[in-house]
Design a protein around this motif. Structure first.
Motif, PDB file in Angstrom:
ATOM      1  N   GLN A 124      49.576 -45.026 -30.810  1.00 29.26           N
ATOM      2  CA  GLN A 124      49.954 -46.373 -30.391  1.00 29.26           C
ATOM      3  C   GLN A 124      50.570 -46.413 -28.992  1.00 29.26           C
ATOM      4  OE1 GLN A 124      52.166 -48.799 -33.148  1.00 29.26           O
ATOM      5  NE2 GLN A 124      50.964 -48.121 -34.916  1.00 29.26           N
ATOM      6  N   TYR A 125      50.729 -45.246 -28.368  1.00 29.91           N
ATOM      7  CA  TYR A 125      51.303 -45.200 -27.020  1.00 29.91           C
ATOM      8  C   TYR A 125      50.484 -44.237 -26.160  1.00 29.91           C
ATOM      9  CZ  TYR A 125      54.829 -45.223 -23.326  1.00 29.91           C
ATOM     10  OH  TYR A 125      55.489 -45.378 -22.120  1.00 29.91           O
ATOM     11  N   PRO A 126      49.248 -44.620 -25.820  1.00 24.99           N
ATOM     12  CA  PRO A 126      48.379 -43.738 -25.036  1.00 24.99           C
ATOM     13  C   PRO A 126      48.905 -43.534 -23.616  1.00 24.99           C
ATOM     14  CG  PRO A 126      47.403 -45.924 -25.245  1.00 24.99           C
ATOM     15  CD  PRO A 126      48.601 -45.918 -26.135  1.00 24.99           C
ATOM     16  N   THR A 127      48.769 -42.312 -23.120  1.00 17.22           N
ATOM     17  CA  THR A 127      49.192 -41.965 -21.765  1.00 17.22           C
ATOM     18  C   THR A 127      48.067 -41.187 -21.083  1.00 17.22           C
ATOM     19  OG1 THR A 127      50.222 -39.940 -22.599  1.00 17.22           O
ATOM     20  CG2 THR A 127      51.647 -41.875 -22.331  1.00 17.22           C
ATOM     21  N   PRO A 128      48.029 -41.175 -19.743  1.00 17.72           N
ATOM     22  CA  PRO A 128      46.978 -40.424 -19.044  1.00 17.72           C
ATOM     23  C   PRO A 128      46.932 -38.949 -19.442  1.00 17.72           C
ATOM     24  CG  PRO A 128      48.092 -41.904 -17.525  1.00 17.72           C
ATOM     25  CD  PRO A 128      48.865 -41.951 -18.804  1.00 17.72           C
ATOM     26  N   ALA A 129      48.103 -38.341 -19.642  1.00 20.76           N
ATOM     27  CA  ALA A 129      48.169 -36.934 -20.034  1.00 20.76           C
ATOM     28  C   ALA A 129      48.504 -36.806 -21.517  1.00 20.76           C
ATOM     29  CB  ALA A 129      49.232 -36.206 -19.211  1.00 20.76           C
ATOM     30  N   LYS A 130      47.800 -35.940 -22.201  1.00 18.23           N
ATOM     31  CA  LYS A 130      48.121 -35.660 -23.602  1.00 18.23           C
ATOM     32  C   LYS A 130      49.438 -34.894 -23.684  1.00 18.23           C
ATOM     33  CE  LYS A 130      43.325 -35.400 -25.245  1.00 18.23           C
ATOM     34  NZ  LYS A 130      42.311 -34.525 -25.883  1.00 18.23           N
ATOM     35  N   ARG A 131      50.162 -35.101 -24.777  1.00 17.25           N
ATOM     36  CA  ARG A 131      51.406 -34.377 -25.021  1.00 17.25           C
ATOM     37  C   ARG A 131      51.256 -33.473 -26.245  1.00 17.25           C
ATOM     38  NH1 ARG A 131      52.082 -37.952 -20.805  1.00 17.25           N
ATOM     39  NH2 ARG A 131      54.253 -38.038 -20.119  1.00 17.25           N
ATOM     40  N   PRO A 132      51.945 -32.315 -26.248  1.00 17.11           N
ATOM     41  CA  PRO A 132      51.935 -31.469 -27.445  1.00 17.11           C
ATOM     42  C   PRO A 132      52.570 -32.208 -28.630  1.00 17.11           C
ATOM     43  CG  PRO A 132      52.794 -30.277 -25.542  1.00 17.11           C
ATOM     44  CD  PRO A 132      52.715 -31.720 -25.152  1.00 17.11           C
ATOM     45  N   GLN A 133      51.953 -32.113 -29.786  1.00 17.52           N
ATOM     46  CA  GLN A 133      52.520 -32.739 -30.981  1.00 17.52           C
ATOM     47  C   GLN A 133      53.731 -31.965 -31.494  1.00 17.52           C
ATOM     48  OE1 GLN A 133      50.822 -35.882 -30.705  1.00 17.52           O
ATOM     49  NE2 GLN A 133      51.303 -35.752 -32.874  1.00 17.52           N
ATOM     50  N   ASP A 175      52.055 -37.504 -16.124  1.00 16.83           N
ATOM     51  CA  ASP A 175      50.918 -38.420 -16.141  1.00 16.83           C
ATOM     52  C   ASP A 175      50.245 -38.516 -14.774  1.00 16.83           C
ATOM     53  OD1 ASP A 175      50.955 -39.138 -18.861  1.00 16.83           O
ATOM     54  OD2 ASP A 175      52.607 -40.534 -18.510  1.00 16.83           O
ATOM     55  N   LYS A 176      51.022 -38.595 -13.719  1.00 17.36           N
ATOM     56  CA  LYS A 176      50.465 -38.682 -12.370  1.00 17.36           C
ATOM     57  C   LYS A 176      49.672 -37.425 -12.018  1.00 17.36           C
ATOM     58  CE  LYS A 176      51.791 -39.845  -7.623  1.00 17.36           C
ATOM     59  NZ  LYS A 176      52.921 -40.062  -6.680  1.00 17.36           N
TER      60      LYS A 176
END
Length: 292
Positions: free
Chosen positions: A242-251, A66-67
């Motif tokens: 429901q848990y947004p983060t600065p970086a997208k994650r692979p599904q 995320d950073k």
């Protein structure tokens, strides 16, 4: 044979250090950011020239996903440019290189286990810089093995397993994402695979995948941690939205391990078996710390 391990205090580096204590044949040299700052490209060359290792185990990286979104230039220097320098040095001096990469190089929209030749298409800064690092190695011509892994945890440092244990002890109820699919990797198993490859008589360059066997979500992982630890915390399954983060994650980032098993005959334990081993280590370390 002289083996230089970068990222010495990371999860993988720590596990390799422990395993290396049983190896009386090879010389291991462990360096971390103090001895080998990956954001200083000139120093990297100087250290490699001074040590002149036969094998470089490139495990050091910028991993704060995320950073990374807020400091892309630094992340690129560490995960791409530094890797390029190491690969070029390896090729020039005809030395071997093992580099650790990530499932984050993929888009994460597949629904079948990902093979090594699957097209890469990162969705965040961290994944993009790791992809560029892979490409730099391949373009350098270095005699290199690239290992993509995922969801790494251990008894060392900060990771999902230790965070879950802490939160479940502190709170009566937590929520964990249930629609991101993959398989965790116990760093002790990855370290064993890396050392098997280094010591193999069948060194074969290329890209390989390694994680533990099985297909689960982060929610499944959390529930298993809770149950094995005998904790009472309620775990709620939630979607990524429901848990947004600065970086997208692979599904979806389940890795196909067929190639590494076929070429190097490495053991790939089931995720639940490895989790039990790791939890025993974590609990033992906690007990020892309490009794000091």
């Amino acid at each position: 044979m002289k083996i230089l391990v970068t990222g010495a205090r990371g999860q993988l580096g720590s596990e390799i250090r422990e395993l290396s204590k049983g190896d009386n044949i090879h010389e291991y040299i462990f360096v971390d950011r103090d001895e080998l700052p990956l954001n200083d490209l000139t120093t990297i060359v100087n250290v490699l020239d001074a040590v002149c290792p036969d094998v470089i185990m490139s495990g050091g990286a910028y991993t704060a996903v995320d950073k990374a979104e807020s400091e892309p230039e630094l992340v690129d220097t560490i995960n791409h440019q530094a890797v390029a320098v190491i690969a070029e040095w390896s090729n020039h001096h005809r030395k071997r290189l093992i580099h650790i990469s990530t499932d984050y190089v993929f888009q994460g929209t597949s629904d079948t286990p990902l093979k090594e030749d699957e097209p890469t298409d990162p969705i965040n800064v961290y994944g993009l810089t790791k992809q560029r690092g892979e490409q730099a190695i391949l373009q350098s011509g270095a005699d290199a093995v690239i290992i993509r892994t995922a969801w790494v945890y251990s008894s060392h440092g900060a990771n999902f397993v230790k965070t879950m244990i802490r939160l479940m002890k502190e709170q009566e109820e937590i929520s964990v994402i249930a629609d991101q699919i993959g398989s965790p990797t116990y760093a002790g198993d990855l370290a064993k695979a890396v050392m098997d490859i280094i010591q193999s008589d069948n060194w074969t360059k290329g890209i390989y995948h390694f994680s533990n066997e099985g297909r689960i979500s982060w929610y499944d992982f959390a529930v298993a941690i809770r149950d094995l630890q005998g904790l009472q915390c309620k775990v709620n399954a939630i979607p990524t939205t429901q848990y947004p983060t600065p970086a997208k994650r692979p599904q979806y980032s389940l890795l196909d391990k067929s190639k590494i098993k076929a070429v190097y005959s490495v053991a790939v334990p089931k995720w639940l078996d490895s989790l039990k081993v790791a939890l025993a280590r974590i609990n033992s370390d906690e007990l020892a710390s309490t009794n000091k």
